[in-house]
Design a protein around this motif. Structure first.
Motif, PDB file in Angstrom:
ATOM      1  N   VAL A   9     -22.144 -14.315  -7.804  1.00 20.20           N
ATOM      2  CA  VAL A   9     -22.022 -13.001  -8.443  1.00 20.20           C
ATOM      3  C   VAL A   9     -20.603 -12.849  -8.965  1.00 20.20           C
ATOM      4  N   THR A  14     -23.745 -13.518 -13.495  1.00 19.89           N
ATOM      5  CA  THR A  14     -24.328 -13.895 -12.211  1.00 19.89           C
ATOM      6  C   THR A  14     -25.161 -15.154 -12.435  1.00 19.89           C
ATOM      7  N   THR A  33     -24.037  -9.743 -15.188  1.00 16.20           N
ATOM      8  CA  THR A  33     -23.911  -9.013 -13.928  1.00 16.20           C
ATOM      9  C   THR A  33     -24.152  -7.529 -14.173  1.00 16.20           C
ATOM     10  N   PRO A  37     -26.624  -6.612  -8.847  1.00 12.20           N
ATOM     11  CA  PRO A  37     -26.885  -7.992  -9.303  1.00 12.20           C
ATOM     12  C   PRO A  37     -27.841  -8.784  -8.433  1.00 12.20           C
ATOM     13  N   SER A  57     -19.832 -13.892  -3.749  1.00 16.78           N
ATOM     14  CA  SER A  57     -19.691 -12.718  -4.609  1.00 16.78           C
ATOM     15  C   SER A  57     -18.234 -12.288  -4.755  1.00 16.78           C
ATOM     16  N   SER A  74     -16.169  -5.319 -11.468  1.00 18.48           N
ATOM     17  CA  SER A  74     -17.613  -5.404 -11.681  1.00 18.48           C
ATOM     18  C   SER A  74     -18.156  -4.116 -12.305  1.00 18.48           C
TER      19      SER A  74
END
Length: 296
Positions: A9, A14, A33, A37, A57, A74
């Motif tokens: 991730v 991803t 992503t 995810p 991740s 993110s």
């Protein structure tokens, strides 16, 4: 045959990979992503057959709850890592992406007892093995030296909110901002800065000269913290500009290091680095992760 699903991730992409213990690849997946995810991956691999799952991740994370808790790069700062995968009824192991990467290098490639992996990508991340033990810390964030302060007087703000961080200078998301601050020119992305450097652009060459010093300062901090035998550099910026980094970093480190330098090499598995590392977590669960209740 035992098959391992490794999930990477990242801030932008991803990835998932299905491998066996000999690194034979059976399936691959790459998606943008999203805000959740692992739920997206769970839908995409629903028809795949596998025996256990590893997840690497972006963080920071809370390993006990199995969640990312405050990710600055993110689409969603918080999201579950374990819960969306429970529907498969398979053992799940999770860790930070760079922790997964260093474990993959250790299990499948470099059997040295003191090993550090550094990713130079959208952000900067670190994973470390010291005397054969995968380091995790109280919540699973013992590797967050991308947020080490390399200039305590700096007004440059990192995505996490702190100032003067390693990542705020060398991370891909911050390179165009820093370039514009220094030159007054707006560029689209880090790749454009490096292209102009290779084309001989004067401003880009001045900038990359500063960037390399910032990189050396941050890497020296990582080396001082973990004292590795081998330091591995990956991530899109690290791999795409390995010619520049491998030539200049060892020389510039001499200005900052107070300990014997490690050997430095590039990551072994390219774009699959974290996904293979995640599969390695499932294949050989680290003892330090077992203390957090994994696999689940």
């Amino acid at each position: 045959m035992t098959l391992y699903l490794g999930i990477d991730v990242g801030a932008t992409w991803t990835r998932a990979i299905l491998i066996d213990e000999n690194l034979q690849v059976f399936k691959r997946l790459k998606i943008r992503t999203g805000v959740n995810p692992l739920a997206d991956v769970a839908v995409a691999v629903e028809k795949w057959s596998f025996d256990s799952i590893g997840v690497g991740s972006i963080g920071p994370m809370d390993l006990r709850s199995g969640r990312v808790v405050n990710s600055p790069n993110s689409p969603s700062r918080q999201f579950p890592l374990v819960e969306p995968l429970k529907k498969f009824g398979k053992p799940v192991v999770v860790a930070n992406d760079c922790v997964a990467a260093v474990w993959g290098e250790y299990v499948f490639k470099h059997r040295v007892e003191n090993l550090v992996y550094v990713t130079l990508s959208t952000g900067v991340g670190i994973g470390a093995i010291v005397n054969g033990t995968l380091l995790l810390g109280k919540d699973g964030n013992a590797h967050e030296l991308g947020h080490a302060v390399i200039d305590f007087r700096s007004s440059r703000q990192c995505g996490c909110g702190g100032f003067g961080h390693f990542e705020a200078y060398v991370g891909g998301a911050n390179i165009p901002k820093w370039f514009q601050e220094l030159t007054g020119e707006a560029l689209n992305d880090a790749a454009e800065v490096f292209k102009r450097y290779r084309d001989g652009d004067f401003k880009a060459r001045q900038f990359i000269d500063l960037w390399l010093d910032a990189l050396a300062a941050g890497i020296a901090t990582v080396i001082a913290a973990y004292d590795p035998e081998l330091l591995i550099i990956g991530g899109s910026i690290g791999l795409n500009n390995w010619d520049i980094i491998s030539r200049d970093l060892p020389i510039r480190l001499k200005k900052y290091l107070g300990v014997r330098p490690p050997a430095i090499t590039q990551a072994s598995f390219g774009d699959d680095e974290v996904a293979i590392g995640a599969a390695a977590l499932a294949y050989r669960v680290p003892e330090s992760l077992k203390k957090f209740g994994y696999p689940r």
